[in-house]
Design a protein around this motif. Sequence first.
Motif, PDB file in Angstrom:
ATOM      1  N   TRP A 116      41.132  32.287  28.859  1.00 33.72           N
ATOM      2  CA  TRP A 116      40.849  31.828  30.434  1.00 33.72           C
ATOM      3  C   TRP A 116      39.635  31.187  30.636  1.00 33.72           C
ATOM      4  O   TRP A 116      38.601  31.872  30.373  1.00 33.72           O
ATOM      5  CB  TRP A 116      41.026  33.046  31.268  1.00 33.72           C
ATOM      6  CG  TRP A 116      42.475  33.878  31.008  1.00 33.72           C
ATOM      7  CD1 TRP A 116      42.796  34.737  30.169  1.00 33.72           C
ATOM      8  CD2 TRP A 116      43.939  33.483  31.448  1.00 33.72           C
ATOM      9  NE1 TRP A 116      44.193  35.136  29.843  1.00 33.72           N
ATOM     10  CE2 TRP A 116      44.700  34.322  31.141  1.00 33.72           C
ATOM     11  CE3 TRP A 116      44.204  32.639  32.802  1.00 33.72           C
ATOM     12  CZ2 TRP A 116      46.191  34.310  31.446  1.00 33.72           C
ATOM     13  CZ3 TRP A 116      45.681  32.885  32.932  1.00 33.72           C
ATOM     14  CH2 TRP A 116      46.336  33.834  32.544  1.00 33.72           C
ATOM     15  N   SER A 117      39.326  29.927  31.158  1.00 38.18           N
ATOM     16  CA  SER A 117      38.133  29.280  31.023  1.00 38.18           C
ATOM     17  C   SER A 117      37.723  29.111  32.671  1.00 38.18           C
ATOM     18  O   SER A 117      36.760  28.731  32.883  1.00 38.18           O
ATOM     19  CB  SER A 117      38.186  28.230  30.381  1.00 38.18           C
ATOM     20  OG  SER A 117      39.203  27.166  30.760  1.00 38.18           O
ATOM     21  N   ARG A 118      38.532  29.301  33.533  1.00 34.92           N
ATOM     22  CA  ARG A 118      38.357  29.174  35.041  1.00 34.92           C
ATOM     23  C   ARG A 118      37.873  30.270  35.653  1.00 34.92           C
ATOM     24  O   ARG A 118      38.536  31.598  35.510  1.00 34.92           O
ATOM     25  CB  ARG A 118      39.271  28.736  35.620  1.00 34.92           C
ATOM     26  CG  ARG A 118      40.020  27.111  35.377  1.00 34.92           C
ATOM     27  CD  ARG A 118      41.072  26.475  36.241  1.00 34.92           C
ATOM     28  NE  ARG A 118      42.016  27.839  36.403  1.00 34.92           N
ATOM     29  CZ  ARG A 118      42.782  27.711  37.451  1.00 34.92           C
ATOM     30  NH1 ARG A 118      42.502  27.110  38.636  1.00 34.92           N
ATOM     31  NH2 ARG A 118      43.550  28.774  37.918  1.00 34.92           N
ATOM     32  N   SER A 119      36.588  30.518  36.412  1.00 35.81           N
ATOM     33  CA  SER A 119      36.316  31.614  36.904  1.00 35.81           C
ATOM     34  C   SER A 119      37.218  32.446  37.907  1.00 35.81           C
ATOM     35  O   SER A 119      37.288  33.612  38.000  1.00 35.81           O
ATOM     36  CB  SER A 119      34.796  31.323  37.565  1.00 35.81           C
ATOM     37  OG  SER A 119      35.117  30.235  38.731  1.00 35.81           O
ATOM     38  N   ASP A 120      38.016  31.306  38.597  1.00 34.47           N
ATOM     39  CA  ASP A 120      39.138  31.919  39.481  1.00 34.47           C
ATOM     40  C   ASP A 120      40.167  32.654  38.741  1.00 34.47           C
ATOM     41  O   ASP A 120      40.748  33.469  39.343  1.00 34.47           O
ATOM     42  CB  ASP A 120      39.808  30.572  40.147  1.00 34.47           C
ATOM     43  CG  ASP A 120      38.866  30.063  41.248  1.00 34.47           C
ATOM     44  OD1 ASP A 120      39.215  29.021  41.795  1.00 34.47           O
ATOM     45  OD2 ASP A 120      37.820  30.621  41.459  1.00 34.47           O
ATOM     46  N   ASP A 121      40.248  32.725  37.429  1.00 34.57           N
ATOM     47  CA  ASP A 121      41.475  33.165  36.760  1.00 34.57           C
ATOM     48  C   ASP A 121      40.913  34.942  36.713  1.00 34.57           C
ATOM     49  O   ASP A 121      41.596  35.682  36.261  1.00 34.57           O
ATOM     50  CB  ASP A 121      41.486  32.817  35.201  1.00 34.57           C
ATOM     51  CG  ASP A 121      42.024  31.316  35.391  1.00 34.57           C
ATOM     52  OD1 ASP A 121      41.718  30.654  34.547  1.00 34.57           O
ATOM     53  OD2 ASP A 121      42.991  31.058  36.180  1.00 34.57           O
ATOM     54  N   TYR A 122      39.397  35.005  36.709  1.00 34.12           N
ATOM     55  CA  TYR A 122      39.160  36.430  36.418  1.00 34.12           C
ATOM     56  C   TYR A 122      39.007  37.301  37.584  1.00 34.12           C
ATOM     57  O   TYR A 122      38.557  36.853  38.693  1.00 34.12           O
ATOM     58  CB  TYR A 122      37.606  36.289  35.833  1.00 34.12           C
ATOM     59  CG  TYR A 122      37.858  35.783  34.359  1.00 34.12           C
ATOM     60  CD1 TYR A 122      37.935  34.531  34.251  1.00 34.12           C
ATOM     61  CD2 TYR A 122      37.732  36.721  33.273  1.00 34.12           C
ATOM     62  CE1 TYR A 122      37.793  33.797  33.001  1.00 34.12           C
ATOM     63  CE2 TYR A 122      37.847  35.990  32.032  1.00 34.12           C
ATOM     64  CZ  TYR A 122      37.841  34.869  31.463  1.00 34.12           C
ATOM     65  OH  TYR A 122      38.182  34.349  30.456  1.00 34.12           O
ATOM     66  N   GLY A 123      39.547  38.562  37.614  1.00 32.11           N
ATOM     67  CA  GLY A 123      39.644  39.437  38.758  1.00 32.11           C
ATOM     68  C   GLY A 123      38.412  40.513  38.613  1.00 32.11           C
ATOM     69  O   GLY A 123      38.084  41.053  39.746  1.00 32.11           O
ATOM     70  N   TYR A 124      37.668  40.571  37.632  1.00 32.36           N
ATOM     71  CA  TYR A 124      36.547  41.656  37.261  1.00 32.36           C
ATOM     72  C   TYR A 124      35.282  40.975  36.919  1.00 32.36           C
ATOM     73  O   TYR A 124      35.587  40.178  35.883  1.00 32.36           O
ATOM     74  CB  TYR A 124      36.921  42.906  36.561  1.00 32.36           C
ATOM     75  CG  TYR A 124      38.456  43.428  37.048  1.00 32.36           C
ATOM     76  CD1 TYR A 124      39.787  43.085  36.495  1.00 32.36           C
ATOM     77  CD2 TYR A 124      38.282  44.284  37.845  1.00 32.36           C
ATOM     78  CE1 TYR A 124      40.567  43.494  36.837  1.00 32.36           C
ATOM     79  CE2 TYR A 124      39.668  44.825  38.515  1.00 32.36           C
ATOM     80  CZ  TYR A 124      40.664  44.688  37.841  1.00 32.36           C
ATOM     81  OH  TYR A 124      42.095  45.218  38.132  1.00 32.36           O
ATOM     82  N   TRP A 125      34.324  41.198  37.388  1.00 35.10           N
ATOM     83  CA  TRP A 125      33.053  40.665  36.969  1.00 35.10           C
ATOM     84  C   TRP A 125      32.024  41.801  36.775  1.00 35.10           C
ATOM     85  O   TRP A 125      31.917  42.880  37.583  1.00 35.10           O
ATOM     86  CB  TRP A 125      32.611  39.761  38.237  1.00 35.10           C
ATOM     87  CG  TRP A 125      33.490  38.737  38.280  1.00 35.10           C
ATOM     88  CD1 TRP A 125      34.661  38.133  38.846  1.00 35.10           C
ATOM     89  CD2 TRP A 125      33.184  37.136  37.430  1.00 35.10           C
ATOM     90  NE1 TRP A 125      34.990  37.298  38.651  1.00 35.10           N
ATOM     91  CE2 TRP A 125      34.377  36.423  37.895  1.00 35.10           C
ATOM     92  CE3 TRP A 125      32.165  36.827  36.646  1.00 35.10           C
ATOM     93  CZ2 TRP A 125      34.365  35.190  37.437  1.00 35.10           C
ATOM     94  CZ3 TRP A 125      32.402  35.285  36.204  1.00 35.10           C
ATOM     95  CH2 TRP A 125      33.509  34.443  36.401  1.00 35.10           C
TER      96      TRP A 125
END
Length: 126
Positions: free
Chosen positions: A107-116
């Motif tokens: 996954w390379s899009r920041s919108d794909d990620y739910g946890y930071w």
Amino acid sequence: QVQLVESGGGLVQAGSSLRLSCAASVRTFSYAMGWFRQAPGKEREFVAAISRRGWNTAYAEAVKGRCAISRDKAKNTVYRQMNSLEPEDTAVYYCAAVRSLSETTIWSRSDDYGYWGQGTQVTVSS
């Protein structure tokens, strides 16, 4: 709830190497992981990503050949090794996680990620 804590940032000279770590609060075998960065005045950008099993990786063109992402399943930790650092690499670096059913998807899009994570500052002096 997944909590991510980055470490390893700091002030380094151009040409040096730096390894960032991202420790997760849960077992990460269900999550694909990524690194992003945000320089002052710029938008957050993709740096590197690794699939759930660690079989696949991807890198931004700006860091390809200088960067390596890896994960240690036993330690629930993801690493980002960067060599030949340049002043342009100065940024806050963020670790991110996305729950993934696929063992191979990156996954390379920041919108794909739910946890930071909260981010760690890397400053490269010339």
